[in-house]
Design an enzyme around this catalytic site. Structure first.
Site, PDB file in Angstrom:
ATOM      1  N   LYS A   1      11.877  41.374  13.232  1.00 34.77           N
ATOM      2  CA  LYS A   1      12.664  41.140  14.452  1.00 34.77           C
ATOM      3  C   LYS A   1      13.698  40.043  14.213  1.00 34.77           C
ATOM      4  CE  LYS A   1       9.042  42.790  17.523  1.00 34.77           C
ATOM      5  NZ  LYS A   1       7.813  42.483  18.263  1.00 34.77           N
TER       6      LYS A   1
ATOM      7  N   GLN B   1       4.811  37.561  20.772  1.00 39.74           N
ATOM      8  CA  GLN B   1       4.202  38.673  20.033  1.00 39.74           C
ATOM      9  C   GLN B   1       2.742  38.869  20.465  1.00 39.74           C
ATOM     10  OE1 GLN B   1       5.863  40.707  17.961  1.00 39.74           O
ATOM     11  NE2 GLN B   1       4.075  41.920  17.433  1.00 39.74           N
TER      12      GLN B   1
ATOM     13  N   ASP C   1      10.996  42.084  26.685  1.00 38.06           N
ATOM     14  CA  ASP C   1       9.923  43.052  26.435  1.00 38.06           C
ATOM     15  C   ASP C   1       9.685  43.935  27.665  1.00 38.06           C
ATOM     16  OD1 ASP C   1       8.611  43.199  23.955  1.00 38.06           O
ATOM     17  OD2 ASP C   1       7.533  41.321  24.299  1.00 38.06           O
TER      18      ASP C   1
HETATM   19  N1  GUN Z   1       3.012  43.872  19.691  1.00 41.86           N
HETATM   20  C1  GUN Z   1       3.182  45.165  19.328  1.00 41.86           C
HETATM   21  N2  GUN Z   1       4.289  45.675  19.911  1.00 41.86           N
HETATM   22  C2  GUN Z   1       4.825  44.686  20.642  1.00 41.86           C
HETATM   23  C3  GUN Z   1       5.979  44.606  21.461  1.00 41.86           C
HETATM   24  O1  GUN Z   1       6.752  45.569  21.651  1.00 41.86           O
HETATM   25  N3  GUN Z   1       6.193  43.401  22.045  1.00 41.86           N
HETATM   26  C4  GUN Z   1       5.365  42.348  21.877  1.00 41.86           C
HETATM   27  N4  GUN Z   1       5.655  41.215  22.515  1.00 41.86           N
HETATM   28  N5  GUN Z   1       4.284  42.388  21.128  1.00 41.86           N
HETATM   29  C5  GUN Z   1       4.019  43.558  20.510  1.00 41.86           C
END
Ligand code: GUN
Length: 306
Positions: A62, A106, A129
């Site tokens: 990311k 995350q 998100d």
């Molecule tokens: N863990 C797995 N996928 C995601 C996501 O799309 N966002 C976040 N914050 N954590 C994740």
């Protein structure tokens, strides 16, 4: 003379990797315009608690993708045993930092932390998100907010393939807050007839066989077989499951929730794993961050620009 059995026509592949790359390039160009107009770059803060290897990989990807899209990336790594108050204090600081347009914590978090309380602490206007209840509510009543990245990415692939989804039968398998529920909402908004199936659904293969659109988000390797699929259906596989290592392999293969090789023989189109939905999630995260930056800076972004 022997007659060869008719060979099944393989489904078209929905190339999420290529689609995501295009979206990332568009976001990158618009992020440059944003910088020129706002006098600053858009910024995404990513918070990682602990040292889960998969989460570390995701967070690293990311960060790199954010920088490549002409945006600032702020990475915050906290120890596994961080106190809840410390994490909430960091989120409060990011909420009030004008250089930060989007905040992503995350998931999953270590067990001692209250995931819902952490998500609730993120400003809904920086919740790229789309996990905050305010954004879930906005999606549910049709107000502009942030939509979770994976289901929005799936919708992009579906509308690119099928155009108007009005009246199509869609079955979403899985009812998580992150994928299943928002996916169903987006399909409903696009005038599809939507069923959410889950572990308690009776006659699941029969229910799925009704679908023109199948979205599989259950997290069970290759669960959905050939005879679950109506010929010609469009199949979106959100699952990413690692099989146990087979002879000689150091690591098992990554597979989806769909038994790809057999379903490919009946479906009209299908996303591969890897290279289907996965790359879309990061691309949409960048898109959401750029949208957040425009909103936070009071700068208009052309409708349908992204
Ligand atoms: N863990 C797995 N996928 C995601 C996501 O799309 N966002 C976040 N914050 N954590 C994740």
């Amino acid at each position: 003379m022997t007659c060869a059995a008719p060979t099944a026509r393989a489904a078209d592949l929905l190339d999420g990797k290529a689609f995501a790359l295009q979206l990332r390039e568009k976001v990158g160009a618009l992020a440059r315009d944003f910088q020129a107009r706002a006098g600053r770059k858009a910024g995404l803060a990513v918070v990682l608690v602990g040292d889960d290897p998969a989460s570390q990989v995701y967070v690293g990807s990311k960060g790199k993708a954010t920088l490549a899209a002409n945006m600032n990336s702020f990475e915050h790594r906290l120890p596994d045993d961080v106190a809840g108050e410390e994490l909430l204090a960091l989120i409060a600081q990011l909420n009030s930092d004008p250089a930060v347009d989007g905040i992503l914590v995350q998931l999953p978090l270590p067990a001692h932390l209250d995931e819902q309380a952490v998500i609730a602490a993120i400003s809904p206007d920086k919740d790229v998100d789309g996990f905050h209840v305010i954004n879930a509510g906005r999606l549910s009543v049709g107000q502009a907010g942030f939509v979770p990245c994976t289901p929005l990415g799936c919708m992009m692939l579906l509308t690119d393939r099928l155009g108007d989804l009005s009246g199509l039968e869609a079955v979403v398998i899985g009812r998580s807050n992150i994928v299943g529920k928002p996916m169903a909402q987006l399909l409903l908004d696009a005038n599809a007839t939507v069923t959410i199936a889950h572990s308690q659904t009776k006659n699941l293969p029969e229910v799925v066989r009704r679908a023109d659109i199948v979205v599989a988000a259950v997290g069970r390797a290759e669960m959905i077989g050939r005879d679950w699929i109506k010929p010609g259906a469009t199949v979106i596989d959100v699952g990413i499951n690692r099989l146990p290592p087979a002879g000689g392999e150091a690591k098992g293969r990554l597979v989806g929730d769909v038994a790809f090789d057999e379903v490919r023989e009946v479906a009209g189109a299908i996303t591969p794993v890897p290279g289907g939905v996965g790359p879309m999630t990061i691309a949409v995260l960048l898109r959401n961050t750029l949208v957040a930056a425009h909103r936070n800076a009071g700068i208009a972004l052309a409708e349908n620009a992204l």
